[in-house]
Write a protein that holds these residues in place. Structure first.
Motif, mmCIF file in Angstrom:
data_model
loop_
_atom_site.group_PDB
_atom_site.id
_atom_site.type_symbol
_atom_site.label_atom_id
_atom_site.label_comp_id
_atom_site.label_asym_id
_atom_site.label_seq_id
_atom_site.Cartn_x
_atom_site.Cartn_y
_atom_site.Cartn_z
ATOM 1 N N UNK A 38 0.869 -1.147 -0.080
ATOM 2 C CA UNK A 38 -0.082 0.104 -0.085
ATOM 3 C C UNK A 38 0.742 1.249 0.054
ATOM 4 N N UNK A 39 1.816 1.211 0.780
ATOM 5 C CA UNK A 39 2.896 2.438 0.766
ATOM 6 C C UNK A 39 4.475 1.715 0.940
ATOM 7 N N UNK A 40 5.239 1.618 -0.375
ATOM 8 C CA UNK A 40 6.216 0.996 -0.088
ATOM 9 C C UNK A 40 7.437 2.080 0.206
ATOM 10 N N UNK A 41 7.189 3.400 -0.193
ATOM 11 C CA UNK A 41 8.154 4.065 0.375
ATOM 12 C C UNK A 41 8.411 4.457 1.775
ATOM 13 N N UNK A 42 7.170 4.715 2.391
ATOM 14 C CA UNK A 42 7.076 5.116 3.983
ATOM 15 C C UNK A 42 6.661 3.977 4.838
ATOM 16 N N UNK A 43 7.617 3.722 5.820
ATOM 17 C CA UNK A 43 7.398 2.632 6.650
ATOM 18 C C UNK A 43 6.364 3.235 7.844
ATOM 19 N N UNK A 44 6.136 2.313 8.812
ATOM 20 C CA UNK A 44 5.194 2.414 9.746
ATOM 21 C C UNK A 44 5.645 3.046 10.958
ATOM 22 N N UNK A 45 6.951 3.175 11.109
ATOM 23 C CA UNK A 45 7.808 3.672 12.248
ATOM 24 C C UNK A 45 8.844 2.674 12.747
ATOM 25 N N UNK B 84 11.762 -11.088 10.537
ATOM 26 C CA UNK B 84 12.747 -11.311 9.388
ATOM 27 C C UNK B 84 13.417 -9.774 9.280
ATOM 28 N N UNK B 85 14.569 -9.755 8.904
ATOM 29 C CA UNK B 85 15.408 -8.405 9.299
ATOM 30 C C UNK B 85 15.510 -7.720 8.105
ATOM 31 N N UNK B 86 15.226 -8.328 6.977
ATOM 32 C CA UNK B 86 14.781 -7.502 5.663
ATOM 33 C C UNK B 86 13.474 -6.869 5.584
ATOM 34 N N UNK B 87 12.495 -7.918 5.900
ATOM 35 C CA UNK B 87 11.044 -7.302 5.675
ATOM 36 C C UNK B 87 10.718 -6.282 6.813
ATOM 37 N N UNK B 88 11.429 -6.692 8.079
ATOM 38 C CA UNK B 88 11.170 -5.743 9.151
ATOM 39 C C UNK B 88 11.592 -4.254 8.799
ATOM 40 N N UNK B 89 12.870 -4.118 8.215
ATOM 41 C CA UNK B 89 13.188 -3.043 7.949
ATOM 42 C C UNK B 89 12.544 -2.256 6.923
ATOM 43 N N UNK B 90 11.930 -2.818 5.866
ATOM 44 C CA UNK B 90 11.052 -2.348 4.833
ATOM 45 C C UNK B 90 9.792 -1.939 5.443
ATOM 46 N N UNK B 91 9.261 -2.805 6.327
ATOM 47 C CA UNK B 91 7.927 -2.390 6.945
ATOM 48 C C UNK B 91 8.083 -1.347 7.942
ATOM 49 N N UNK B 92 9.247 -1.175 8.619
ATOM 50 C CA UNK B 92 9.405 0.026 9.626
ATOM 51 C C UNK B 92 9.835 1.125 8.996
ATOM 52 N N UNK B 93 10.799 1.006 8.140
ATOM 53 C CA UNK B 93 11.509 2.451 7.704
ATOM 54 C C UNK B 93 11.338 2.614 6.182
ATOM 55 N N UNK B 94 10.421 1.678 5.520
ATOM 56 C CA UNK B 94 10.217 2.052 4.287
ATOM 57 C C UNK B 94 11.213 1.406 3.153
ATOM 58 N N UNK B 95 11.234 1.825 1.944
ATOM 59 C CA UNK B 95 12.091 1.471 1.014
ATOM 60 C C UNK B 95 13.365 1.691 1.141
ATOM 61 N N UNK B 96 13.798 2.806 1.793
ATOM 62 C CA UNK B 96 15.339 3.426 1.673
ATOM 63 C C UNK B 96 15.828 2.675 3.083
ATOM 64 N N UNK B 97 14.949 2.309 3.899
ATOM 65 C CA UNK B 97 15.529 1.590 4.913
ATOM 66 C C UNK B 97 15.882 -0.078 4.544
ATOM 67 N N UNK B 98 15.165 -0.386 3.767
ATOM 68 C CA UNK B 98 15.463 -1.783 3.250
ATOM 69 C C UNK B 98 16.659 -1.829 2.465
ATOM 70 N N UNK B 99 16.591 -0.655 1.811
ATOM 71 C CA UNK B 99 18.211 -0.534 0.776
ATOM 72 C C UNK B 99 19.227 -0.558 1.554
ATOM 73 N N UNK B 100 18.782 0.311 2.693
ATOM 74 C CA UNK B 100 20.131 0.620 3.860
ATOM 75 C C UNK B 100 20.381 -0.684 4.189
ATOM 76 N N UNK B 101 19.816 -1.632 4.999
ATOM 77 C CA UNK B 101 20.132 -2.783 5.401
ATOM 78 C C UNK B 101 20.848 -3.786 4.655
ATOM 79 N N UNK B 102 20.354 -3.786 3.080
ATOM 80 C CA UNK B 102 20.769 -4.272 2.075
ATOM 81 C C UNK B 102 22.404 -4.121 2.007
#
Length: 345
Positions: free
Chosen positions: A205-212, A228-246
């Motif tokens: 629904x909102x891939x760029x912004x996470x829930x916090x 799940x460390x990857x899915x959790x980062x995307x869920x909490x901090x959005x797409x850029x958080x997911x890219x950051x952990x990668x």
């Protein structure tokens, strides 16, 4: 609350890593850090043993379902802590005992860490250890001594599991038996799948912004945090958080593997393989637990980066120790020498 969680995360990732590269400048200092780290994990294993005998002896934590927590907050934390520290403890035992005291200390640490993993009855911890052990065997050199130690360890570990199953009736064997009878629902796998599904629906629904950020904010509609460390980062901090952990995890894997394969640093290879194997255990745990705020999980990563930076620092120091001007066949080569070939040319 998200800002506080972000500060905590930056402290853990940035400041820890920076301090490790600044303060630990020699392999001997990294060995000392590993000894202190494995000793700490062994103390938690000792706490689990005390809980087995005296139950609620440790304030602030207590056994759950006949599973011990040691000095951690949760049984899976104890399983994660011990599975990550066991291979470095074995390396300290088999490769670097200088005196009788070091040998005895290494044996005690290894036994207590393995005992902590056993008493936690953490399946994710066992899987992480198996992955770490596999990487250690693949990257390291096979030897008769290593095979003998592994065989003895497997026999002792199996005997301890059998004894635990006989007296406590809850062990790794009993959990495997539950899986064969009841399926994966006995391991709350269905709850985790439901949590993954809820998190992914939020992401779509909102891939760029996470829930916090944070354990209280980052809960899905199921009421659970994503394991799940990857899915959790995307869920909490959005797409850029997911890219950051990668980028963070990928960089650590790349730099660690690059340091291990460097033919000019054979003396550091043993330590590098142990730390790299430990970091693989952390990654496996990260796929099954919300572990990225756990400090014990990032220790191997910080030490790996320290080992890599020391390698670069020593190479740079070696370059500048060579004379800045080399005269060969009336040709002057100014500046630091970059390769051995340049010297002979």
């Amino acid at each position: 609350m998200s800002v506080i969680a972000l500060i905590k995360y930056l402290y853990l990732i940035a400041i820890w890593f920076w301090l490790s590269t600044i303060l630990l400048q020699t392999p001997a200092q990294i060995k000392t850090a590993i000894i202190l780290w494995t000793s700490s994990a062994a103390l938690s294993g000792l706490g689990a043993l005390l809980q087995l005998i005296w139950d609620d002896i440790i304030p602030g934590t207590f056994p759950v379902w006949n599973r011990m927590t040691g000095l951690t907050e949760h049984v899976n934390d104890l399983g994660g802590l011990t599975s990550i520290a066991l291979i470095p403890a074995i390396i300290m035992l088999t490769r670097f005992p200088k005196t009788t005291w070091h040998l005895v200390h290494s044996w005690i640490c290894t036994i207590l860490i393995a005992g902590g993993l056993l008493l936690s009855i953490s399946m994710s911890g066992v899987l992480a250890l198996l992955a770490s052990l596999s990487v250690w065997l693949i990257l390291g050199r096979f030897s008769h001594r290593k095979v003998i130690i592994l065989c003895i360890s497997c026999v002792l570990f199996s005997a301890a599991i059998s004894i635990q199953s006989y007296y406590d009736r809850v062990s790794i064997l009993s959990r495997l038996h539950d899986i064969s009878d009841d399926g994966f629902s006995s391991l709350t796998l269905q709850t985790r799948i439901d949590t993954y599904t809820a998190a992914w629906e939020e992401i779509t629904e909102n891939p760029l912004m996470g829930v916090g950020l944070g354990p209280d904010i980052g809960k899905t509609t199921t009421g659970y945090v994503v394991h799940n460390i990857f899915l959790l980062n995307w869920f909490e901090s959005g797409l850029f958080g997911f890219l950051g952990i990668l980028i963070i995890l990928g960089s650590i894997v790349f730099l660690g593997f690059q340091g291990i394969k460097d033919p000019n640093n054979k003396s550091e290879r043993i330590i590098g393989i142990a730390l790299f194997s430990s970091f693989i255990a952390f990654l496996v745990l990260g796929m099954a637990q919300p572990i990225y705020y756990k400090r014990f999980g990032w220790i191997s990563a910080a030490l790996l980066l320290s080992l890599y930076s020391n390698r670069k620092r020593s190479n740079r120091r070696y370059e500048y120790q060579v004379s800045p001007s080399i005269v060969s066949n009336n040709l002057i080569i100014d500046g630091p020498v970059k390769t051995h070939a340049a010297i002979f040319r």
